[in-house]
Design an enzyme around this catalytic site. Structure first.
Site, PDB file in Angstrom:
ATOM      1  N   ASP A 167       5.182  11.220  -4.984  1.00 14.90           N
ATOM      2  CA  ASP A 167       4.556   9.966  -3.983  1.00 14.90           C
ATOM      3  C   ASP A 167       3.747   9.138  -4.645  1.00 14.90           C
ATOM      4  O   ASP A 167       3.645   8.167  -4.033  1.00 14.90           O
ATOM      5  CB  ASP A 167       4.326  10.827  -2.710  1.00 14.90           C
ATOM      6  CG  ASP A 167       4.261  10.093  -1.644  1.00 14.90           C
ATOM      7  OD1 ASP A 167       4.836   8.935  -1.253  1.00 14.90           O
ATOM      8  OD2 ASP A 167       3.307  10.305  -0.813  1.00 14.90           O
ATOM      9  N   TYR A 194      -1.147  14.197  12.676  1.00  8.92           N
ATOM     10  CA  TYR A 194       0.022  14.156  11.994  1.00  8.92           C
ATOM     11  C   TYR A 194       0.093  13.503  10.457  1.00  8.92           C
ATOM     12  O   TYR A 194      -0.733  12.447  10.302  1.00  8.92           O
ATOM     13  CB  TYR A 194       1.232  13.184  12.578  1.00  8.92           C
ATOM     14  CG  TYR A 194       2.548  13.656  12.139  1.00  8.92           C
ATOM     15  CD1 TYR A 194       3.275  14.858  12.502  1.00  8.92           C
ATOM     16  CD2 TYR A 194       3.111  12.917  11.215  1.00  8.92           C
ATOM     17  CE1 TYR A 194       4.569  15.118  11.983  1.00  8.92           C
ATOM     18  CE2 TYR A 194       4.258  13.190  10.812  1.00  8.92           C
ATOM     19  CZ  TYR A 194       5.043  14.392  11.142  1.00  8.92           C
ATOM     20  OH  TYR A 194       6.254  14.671  10.799  1.00  8.92           O
ATOM     21  N   SER A 250       9.004   3.950   1.690  1.00 12.39           N
ATOM     22  CA  SER A 250       9.383   5.223   2.571  1.00 12.39           C
ATOM     23  C   SER A 250      10.932   5.303   2.946  1.00 12.39           C
ATOM     24  O   SER A 250      11.396   4.129   3.030  1.00 12.39           O
ATOM     25  CB  SER A 250       8.537   5.216   3.717  1.00 12.39           C
ATOM     26  OG  SER A 250       7.031   5.052   3.284  1.00 12.39           O
ATOM     27  N   ARG A 302       9.180  17.316   8.549  1.00 10.28           N
ATOM     28  CA  ARG A 302       8.363  17.290   7.152  1.00 10.28           C
ATOM     29  C   ARG A 302       8.509  19.005   6.636  1.00 10.28           C
ATOM     30  O   ARG A 302       8.358  19.815   7.621  1.00 10.28           O
ATOM     31  CB  ARG A 302       7.057  16.598   7.146  1.00 10.28           C
ATOM     32  CG  ARG A 302       7.235  15.082   7.516  1.00 10.28           C
ATOM     33  CD  ARG A 302       7.486  14.190   6.344  1.00 10.28           C
ATOM     34  NE  ARG A 302       7.441  13.027   6.917  1.00 10.28           N
ATOM     35  CZ  ARG A 302       7.181  12.072   5.756  1.00 10.28           C
ATOM     36  NH1 ARG A 302       6.790  12.363   4.527  1.00 10.28           N
ATOM     37  NH2 ARG A 302       7.082  10.835   5.958  1.00 10.28           N
ATOM     38  N   LYS A 318      -2.439   9.266   1.841  1.00  9.46           N
ATOM     39  CA  LYS A 318      -2.435   7.749   2.030  1.00  9.46           C
ATOM     40  C   LYS A 318      -3.702   7.204   2.043  1.00  9.46           C
ATOM     41  O   LYS A 318      -3.974   6.321   1.515  1.00  9.46           O
ATOM     42  CB  LYS A 318      -1.559   7.427   3.275  1.00  9.46           C
ATOM     43  CG  LYS A 318      -0.059   7.917   3.236  1.00  9.46           C
ATOM     44  CD  LYS A 318       0.715   7.700   2.056  1.00  9.46           C
ATOM     45  CE  LYS A 318       2.024   8.093   2.159  1.00  9.46           C
ATOM     46  NZ  LYS A 318       2.977   7.718   0.834  1.00  9.46           N
ATOM     47  N   HIS A 341       2.157   3.778  -5.278  1.00  8.45           N
ATOM     48  CA  HIS A 341       3.043   4.611  -4.344  1.00  8.45           C
ATOM     49  C   HIS A 341       4.074   4.957  -5.081  1.00  8.45           C
ATOM     50  O   HIS A 341       5.212   4.310  -5.068  1.00  8.45           O
ATOM     51  CB  HIS A 341       3.272   3.895  -3.007  1.00  8.45           C
ATOM     52  CG  HIS A 341       4.034   4.644  -1.814  1.00  8.45           C
ATOM     53  ND1 HIS A 341       4.825   4.002  -0.965  1.00  8.45           N
ATOM     54  CD2 HIS A 341       4.116   5.919  -1.650  1.00  8.45           C
ATOM     55  CE1 HIS A 341       5.276   4.905  -0.376  1.00  8.45           C
ATOM     56  NE2 HIS A 341       4.949   6.208  -0.477  1.00  8.45           N
ATOM     57  N   ARG A 382       3.229   8.197  10.711  1.00  9.22           N
ATOM     58  CA  ARG A 382       2.013   7.311  10.545  1.00  9.22           C
ATOM     59  C   ARG A 382       2.012   6.184  11.490  1.00  9.22           C
ATOM     60  O   ARG A 382       3.231   5.725  11.806  1.00  9.22           O
ATOM     61  CB  ARG A 382       2.107   6.737   9.028  1.00  9.22           C
ATOM     62  CG  ARG A 382       1.543   7.847   7.990  1.00  9.22           C
ATOM     63  CD  ARG A 382       1.609   7.061   6.528  1.00  9.22           C
ATOM     64  NE  ARG A 382       3.009   6.669   6.231  1.00  9.22           N
ATOM     65  CZ  ARG A 382       3.391   5.534   6.174  1.00  9.22           C
ATOM     66  NH1 ARG A 382       2.547   4.496   6.594  1.00  9.22           N
ATOM     67  NH2 ARG A 382       4.703   5.010   5.790  1.00  9.22           N
ATOM     68  N   CYS A 389      13.599   5.903   0.899  1.00 12.38           N
ATOM     69  CA  CYS A 389      14.308   5.302  -0.114  1.00 12.38           C
ATOM     70  C   CYS A 389      14.697   6.596  -1.152  1.00 12.38           C
ATOM     71  O   CYS A 389      15.401   6.378  -2.091  1.00 12.38           O
ATOM     72  CB  CYS A 389      14.157   4.219  -0.748  1.00 12.38           C
ATOM     73  SG  CYS A 389      13.917   2.758   0.213  1.00 12.38           S
TER      74      CYS A 389
HETATM   75  C1  OXD Z   1       5.397   7.668   3.345  1.00 11.01           C
HETATM   76  C2  OXD Z   1       5.250   9.271   3.061  1.00 11.01           C
HETATM   77  O1  OXD Z   1       5.829   7.358   4.692  1.00 11.01           O
HETATM   78  O2  OXD Z   1       5.117   9.657   1.887  1.00 11.01           O
HETATM   79  O3  OXD Z   1       5.595   6.935   2.355  1.00 11.01           O
HETATM   80  O4  OXD Z   1       5.082   9.976   4.071  1.00 11.01           O
HETATM   81 MN    MN Z   2       5.088   7.953   0.479  1.00 10.73          MN
END
Ligand code: OXD
Ligand code: MN
Length: 602
Positions: free
Chosen positions: A277, A199, A250, A368, A208, A228, A71, A252
């Protein structure tokens, strides 16, 4: 030619087709036959590569452009008339500027390509809380990913009927030049324009862009929360399940926590995965907060995922999964760092022979998997429940090497909102090149809140104060380090021990035997967390639960400065809670000095 009777949708598709000039238009129905056809085309043109059909049936590999691997927050904009409505934490572009600067990039952008119309439903099929989006894209890879990540195709068109209430997402790969890459959100008209990236969160607009940035503004207007957060159900040995929503920035370990498998020592407990998520949380008529996961799949980070860290994820991604930017072994199995010693003869994520002597990872650190949620062995029986699940506890957490205890509980909802807004995490080397840089990330929503962060915090206070049975709010930190930088807490499956304390507190109210009141909140008593069978000494446990008065005074001082930077829309109620906590810390510091002076003979 349109294949919809929905006038608003048909007109929009025609308008976009006139401007972007695709060679053909394909309306996605979400069927297996369609998916097979798209995959066949992508195998032929090289967009996808096949993987070992014996070990990974139905799995494919995609390699994105090497400049398009994550991102891009600096190219992500919220487009409101007034900059103040976007707020200081987002990039702002006026709708007029977007029209002048970004819209022209779509002109003729789909020449020679197919325009895919991707209708999708966010949330369970018959849920009153689900919402419809339609993504127009010129990427077949996006279309097949959307089929995994959402309830896509006919199901969404049926739900939409003749309504014009859907989020319009326009996506084109453009020329993939980062100079001409923009991800723009228009909360007022519920539109998204994304160009120049194929992507993840930049291109799968359901995730998102819609489910967080646009949905957060819808949630503000309609009285709910788009967050989130993972959602899990913790079932105890008596068969009672308590639902928890948890927000982490992200990287964690959200997916790991959502799919946790209890270690043998915790037999009898079970974790059910509702989401990994995103959570849409609504006040129910019973005064509780109810959550649905709007997604239908997992878009998880591959590196670090293995049979020890996340066996359920490994089982989920064994079939029907799209891998992006992972490495591939000689016998065409997907591979990434964390799966052991790199085998001989591998191809790296760029498609080159892998040379370990260069010291670079074989898989991209942000590579991913896109996998159907239904394939997760621990998927909750409530995953598709139209009402969702009642949330008893909300957890915030970040990666903090020092100061922040393993777990503590906020005094009440308003304090919990302060705790969430204080969320911060130390960046990992993979993300920034520098370790240990503290990034403030209120509610883990910094890159995803679609409006002014001060208004967002005000909204949180309002939603919670309207609940007669609000969830209890907690903060966790699995990442405390000792003097040798060693982790003090084992993490992963053992985090269940902390979840058990959280559930006990959330369900039992104020049980004085399992917590002590400190200036920052309720902290477990020395023996309240079960450490039997763990290699964690009582001294380490004490350190993990210690509240360092001086450290917290500094932390709150720094946070006060940060709140100030968030501007004048930050709710004053939050400043009041902050002042109360600071006062408590001052009192504790004072008592400590007084005690020391009494104890010291003069
Ligand atoms: C993020 C994802 O970056 O879930 O939080 O991809
Ligand atoms: Mn995320």
């Amino acid at each position: 030619m349109t294949t919809t009777r929905n006038r608003a949708l048909g007109a929009w598709v025609e308008e976009i087709a006139r401007f972007t000039k695709p060679d053909r238009i394909h309306w996605c129905d979400g069927s297996d036959t369609e998916s097979e056809m798209l995959v066949k085309h992508m195998l032929a043109d090289g967009t996808l590569e096949s993987l070992n059909a014996d070990t990974h049936p139905g799995c494919y590999l995609h390699r994105s452009h090497p400049s398009d691997v994550a991102r891009t927050e600096h190219l992500t904009f919220i487009c409101t008339e007034k900059q103040a409505d976007t707020g200081p934490t987002n990039n702002w572009m006026s709708p007029a500027e977007a029209r002048g600067k970004v819209w022209p990039l779509f002109e003729n952008a789909m020449e020679g390509r197919t325009l895919y119309v991707v209708p999708y439903l966010m949330g369970p099929e018959s849920s009153p809380f689900s919402k419809v989006g339609v993504e127009i894209t010129d990427s077949a890879y996006v279309a097949v990913n959307m089929r995994i990540m959402t309830r896509m195709g006919k199901i969404a068109l049926d739900r939409l009927g003749d309504s014009s209430d859907f989020v319009k997402g326009l996506h084109s790969l453009g020329d993939l030049d980062p100079q001409r890459r923009f991800i723009c959100h228009f909360p007022q008209s519920k539109e998204i324009w994304s160009i120049g990236s194929g992507y993840g969160g930049n291109a799968l607009l359901s995730k998102k862009c819609f489910a967080l940035r646009i949905a957060s503004t819808q949630a503000r207007d309609e009285g709910w929360l788009a967050e989130h957060m993972l959602i899990l159900g913790l079932e105890d040995p008596q068969g009672r399940t308590t639902y928890i929503a948890a927000a982490f920035p992200s990287a964690c370990g959200k997916t790991n926590l959502a799919m946790l498998i209890p270690p043998l020592s915790q037999a009898g407990y079970k974790v059910w995965t509702v989401g990994d998520d995103i959570a849409w949380l609504r006040p129910g008529s019973d005064g509780r907060l109810w959550a649905i996961n709007p997604e239908n799949g997992f878009f998880g980070v591959a590196p670090g995922t293995n049979k020890e860290t996340n066996p359920n994820a490994m089982a989920t991604i064994g079939k029907n999964t799209i891998f992006t930017n992972v490495a591939v072994t000689k016998d065409r199995q997907p591979w990434w760092e964390g799966l052991g010693k790199p085998p001989e003869g591998m191809t790296d994520w760029r498609g080159n022979p892998y040379d370990p002597s260069k010291g670079e990872p074989a898989a991209h650190p942000n590579s991913r998997f896109t996998a159907p949620a239904a394939q997760c062995p621990g998927i909750s029986p409530k995953f598709s429940d139209p009402q969702g699940v009642p949330i008893s506890a909300i957890i915030f957490g970040g990666r903090r090497a020092s100061l922040v205890p393993l777990v503590y509980q906020a005094f009440d909802w308003n304090h919990g909102v302060l705790v969430g807004s204080m969320l911060s995490s130390e960046t990992t080397a993979a993300a920034t090149g520098k370790t240990g840089v503290l990034r403030r990330d209120p509610m883990a929503m910094l890159p995803f809140c679609g409006y002014n962060m001060g208004d967002y915090l005000t909204h949180w206070l309002k939603v919670g104060n309207g609940l007669t049975h609000p969830p209890a709010i907690f903060n966790v930190n699995w990442f405390r380090r000792g003097p040798q930088r060693e982790f003090l807490w084992p993490g992963y499956g053992e985090n269940l021990r902390v979840l058990r304390w959280i559930v006990e507190r959330a369900n039992g109210g104020a049980n004085k035997n399992n917590a002590v009141e400190t200036p920052i909140g309720f902290v477990p008593t020395a023996d309240a967390i079960d450490t039997r069978g763990l290699d964690v000494s009582s001294a380490t446990m004490q350190e993990l639960l210690r509240v360092d008065t001086a450290g917290w005074t500094q932390e709150l001082h720094d946070f006060g400065d940060y709140l100030h930077k968030l501007g004048d829309r930050v709710p004053s109620a939050l400043a009041v809670v902050l002042a109360r906590i600071r006062l408590g810390l001052d009192g504790a510091a004072h008592r400590k000095t007084a005690k020391a002076s009494v104890a010291t003979p003069v």
